[in-house]
Design a protein around this motif. Structure first.
Motif, PDB file in Angstrom:
ATOM      1  N   ASP A 100      74.783  19.929  64.658  1.00  0.00           N
ATOM      2  CA  ASP A 100      75.256  21.211  64.503  1.00  0.00           C
ATOM      3  C   ASP A 100      74.622  22.026  62.923  1.00  0.00           C
ATOM      4  OD1 ASP A 100      76.407  21.184  66.891  1.00  0.00           O
ATOM      5  OD2 ASP A 100      78.382  20.740  65.754  1.00  0.00           O
ATOM      6  N   GLU A 101      74.880  21.030  61.944  1.00  0.00           N
ATOM      7  CA  GLU A 101      74.285  21.335  60.532  1.00  0.00           C
ATOM      8  C   GLU A 101      72.833  21.819  60.765  1.00  0.00           C
ATOM      9  OE1 GLU A 101      75.737  18.639  57.603  1.00  0.00           O
ATOM     10  OE2 GLU A 101      77.723  18.967  58.183  1.00  0.00           O
ATOM     11  N   LEU A 102      72.014  20.724  61.299  1.00  0.00           N
ATOM     12  CA  LEU A 102      70.668  20.781  61.308  1.00  0.00           C
ATOM     13  C   LEU A 102      70.220  22.193  61.995  1.00  0.00           C
ATOM     14  CD1 LEU A 102      67.844  19.693  60.460  1.00  0.00           C
ATOM     15  CD2 LEU A 102      67.989  18.186  62.484  1.00  0.00           C
ATOM     16  N   GLY A 103      70.837  22.519  63.158  1.00  0.00           N
ATOM     17  CA  GLY A 103      70.495  23.619  63.873  1.00  0.00           C
ATOM     18  C   GLY A 103      70.719  24.801  63.291  1.00  0.00           C
ATOM     19  N   ALA A 104      71.934  25.001  62.262  1.00  0.00           N
ATOM     20  CA  ALA A 104      72.128  26.001  61.619  1.00  0.00           C
ATOM     21  C   ALA A 104      71.368  26.166  60.595  1.00  0.00           C
ATOM     22  CB  ALA A 104      73.628  25.956  60.908  1.00  0.00           C
ATOM     23  N   LEU A 105      70.740  25.236  60.071  1.00  0.00           N
ATOM     24  CA  LEU A 105      69.561  25.263  59.037  1.00  0.00           C
ATOM     25  C   LEU A 105      68.471  25.741  59.630  1.00  0.00           C
ATOM     26  CD1 LEU A 105      68.620  24.772  56.061  1.00  0.00           C
ATOM     27  CD2 LEU A 105      68.117  22.078  56.835  1.00  0.00           C
ATOM     28  N   GLU A 106      67.872  25.221  60.696  1.00  0.00           N
ATOM     29  CA  GLU A 106      66.864  25.547  61.443  1.00  0.00           C
ATOM     30  C   GLU A 106      66.787  27.109  61.799  1.00  0.00           C
ATOM     31  OE1 GLU A 106      66.411  22.712  64.632  1.00  0.00           O
ATOM     32  OE2 GLU A 106      65.353  21.295  63.183  1.00  0.00           O
ATOM     33  N   ALA A 108      68.866  29.438  60.175  1.00  0.00           N
ATOM     34  CA  ALA A 108      68.695  30.259  59.066  1.00  0.00           C
ATOM     35  C   ALA A 108      67.241  30.200  58.366  1.00  0.00           C
ATOM     36  CB  ALA A 108      69.590  29.574  58.038  1.00  0.00           C
ATOM     37  N   ARG A 109      66.351  29.181  58.612  1.00  0.00           N
ATOM     38  CA  ARG A 109      65.125  29.406  58.185  1.00  0.00           C
ATOM     39  C   ARG A 109      64.339  29.823  59.020  1.00  0.00           C
ATOM     40  NH1 ARG A 109      63.893  23.038  56.543  1.00  0.00           N
ATOM     41  NH2 ARG A 109      64.960  22.978  54.534  1.00  0.00           N
ATOM     42  N   GLU A 110      64.549  30.067  60.531  1.00  0.00           N
ATOM     43  CA  GLU A 110      64.005  31.154  61.408  1.00  0.00           C
ATOM     44  C   GLU A 110      64.103  32.377  61.242  1.00  0.00           C
ATOM     45  OE1 GLU A 110      64.694  29.841  65.405  1.00  0.00           O
ATOM     46  OE2 GLU A 110      63.645  27.853  64.980  1.00  0.00           O
ATOM     47  N   GLU A 111      65.496  32.697  60.808  1.00  0.00           N
ATOM     48  CA  GLU A 111      65.923  34.071  60.487  1.00  0.00           C
ATOM     49  C   GLU A 111      65.168  34.499  59.144  1.00  0.00           C
ATOM     50  OE1 GLU A 111      69.911  36.384  59.064  1.00  0.00           O
ATOM     51  OE2 GLU A 111      70.097  34.841  60.787  1.00  0.00           O
ATOM     52  N   GLU A 112      65.045  33.489  58.155  1.00  0.00           N
ATOM     53  CA  GLU A 112      64.577  34.104  56.865  1.00  0.00           C
ATOM     54  C   GLU A 112      63.142  34.168  56.957  1.00  0.00           C
ATOM     55  OE1 GLU A 112      63.729  31.309  52.933  1.00  0.00           O
ATOM     56  OE2 GLU A 112      65.470  31.667  53.482  1.00  0.00           O
ATOM     57  N   ALA A 113      62.402  33.590  57.940  1.00  0.00           N
ATOM     58  CA  ALA A 113      61.024  33.600  58.397  1.00  0.00           C
ATOM     59  C   ALA A 113      60.572  34.827  58.857  1.00  0.00           C
ATOM     60  CB  ALA A 113      60.509  32.589  58.703  1.00  0.00           C
ATOM     61  N   ALA A 114      61.631  35.358  59.925  1.00  0.00           N
ATOM     62  CA  ALA A 114      61.626  36.628  60.574  1.00  0.00           C
ATOM     63  C   ALA A 114      61.842  37.777  59.743  1.00  0.00           C
ATOM     64  CB  ALA A 114      62.564  36.600  61.528  1.00  0.00           C
ATOM     65  N   VAL A 115      62.620  37.664  58.730  1.00  0.00           N
ATOM     66  CA  VAL A 115      62.912  38.677  57.760  1.00  0.00           C
ATOM     67  C   VAL A 115      61.583  38.610  56.603  1.00  0.00           C
ATOM     68  CG1 VAL A 115      64.368  39.541  55.881  1.00  0.00           C
ATOM     69  CG2 VAL A 115      65.446  38.702  58.000  1.00  0.00           C
ATOM     70  N   SER A 116      61.093  37.619  56.283  1.00  0.00           N
ATOM     71  CA  SER A 116      60.122  37.601  55.637  1.00  0.00           C
ATOM     72  C   SER A 116      58.788  38.165  56.153  1.00  0.00           C
ATOM     73  CB  SER A 116      59.527  36.338  54.997  1.00  0.00           C
ATOM     74  OG  SER A 116      60.693  35.750  54.146  1.00  0.00           O
ATOM     75  N   GLY A 117      58.662  37.754  57.562  1.00  0.00           N
ATOM     76  CA  GLY A 117      57.278  38.264  58.329  1.00  0.00           C
ATOM     77  C   GLY A 117      57.380  39.925  58.583  1.00  0.00           C
ATOM     78  N   ALA A 118      58.635  40.322  58.545  1.00  0.00           N
ATOM     79  CA  ALA A 118      58.721  41.692  58.559  1.00  0.00           C
ATOM     80  C   ALA A 118      58.400  42.671  57.486  1.00  0.00           C
ATOM     81  CB  ALA A 118      60.146  42.252  59.237  1.00  0.00           C
ATOM     82  N   GLU A 119      58.581  42.089  56.402  1.00  0.00           N
ATOM     83  CA  GLU A 119      58.344  42.459  55.118  1.00  0.00           C
ATOM     84  C   GLU A 119      56.936  42.189  54.497  1.00  0.00           C
ATOM     85  OE1 GLU A 119      61.405  41.227  52.489  1.00  0.00           O
ATOM     86  OE2 GLU A 119      63.093  42.308  53.600  1.00  0.00           O
ATOM     87  N   GLY A 120      56.357  41.177  55.207  1.00  0.00           N
ATOM     88  CA  GLY A 120      55.011  40.707  54.708  1.00  0.00           C
ATOM     89  C   GLY A 120      55.143  39.514  53.713  1.00  0.00           C
TER      90      GLY A 120
END
Length: 152
Positions: A100-106, A108-120
């Motif tokens: 569960d913790e690993l899934g939440a971490l992954e 969060a990283r995917e969400e962070e990458a999506a947000v970073s990808g949208a901003e460049g």
């Protein structure tokens, strides 16, 4: 609930062992057999395949704490919990929590990458999409930016 009987013959030694455990647990034969069968189908399903042995040592203090807990468990629930059941149960719970913790971490990283990808992606000098002019072979300034007029 509708019920139906089930009978079988057992080796005397096994019968005596089961009878002793039934008396100690304070349940009826039917309740005891139903409990064993339910345990088999819930826990047995995951252990029906190939098994492997894990061996490790623990301190005497921890070993005694476990034995004390298992004794209290038997008194409280009227059935014996083996060391194996106890340890495997703890490992399974810890693995579920870790997954569960690993899934939440992954996530969060995917969400962070999506947000970073949208901003460049951003470097120390600013967004990577902006390019710096470079000098050509003849010394003239060339631009590789999206808007060539930007550097002229």
């Amino acid at each position: 609930m509708e019920t139906k009987g089930l009978s079988c013959k057992l080796p005397l030694e096994l019968h005596d062992k089961i009878s002793e455990e039934i008396r100690a647990s304070g349940v009826t034969v039917s309740e005891f057999i139903e409990m064993i069968i339910n345990e088999h189908y819930t826990k047995g399903a995951s252990t029906m395949g190939k098994t492997r042995t894990m061996a490790f040592q623990v301190s005497e203090e921890l070993f005694q704490k476990i034995k004390d807990y298992l004794g209290r468990y038997e008194q409280a629930y009227g059935r014996k919990l083996t060391q194996r059941e106890f340890v495997v149960g703890l490992i399974e719970m810890a693995l579920e929590e870790a997954e569960d913790e690993l899934g939440a971490l992954e996530a969060a990283r995917e969400e962070e990458a999506a947000v970073s990808g949208a901003e460049g992606p951003v470097s120390e000098d600013g967004p990577e999409s902006e390019e710096v002019p470079s000098e050509g072979e003849d010394g003239a300034v060339e631009s590789t930016a999206a808007n060539p007029d930007e550097y002229t």
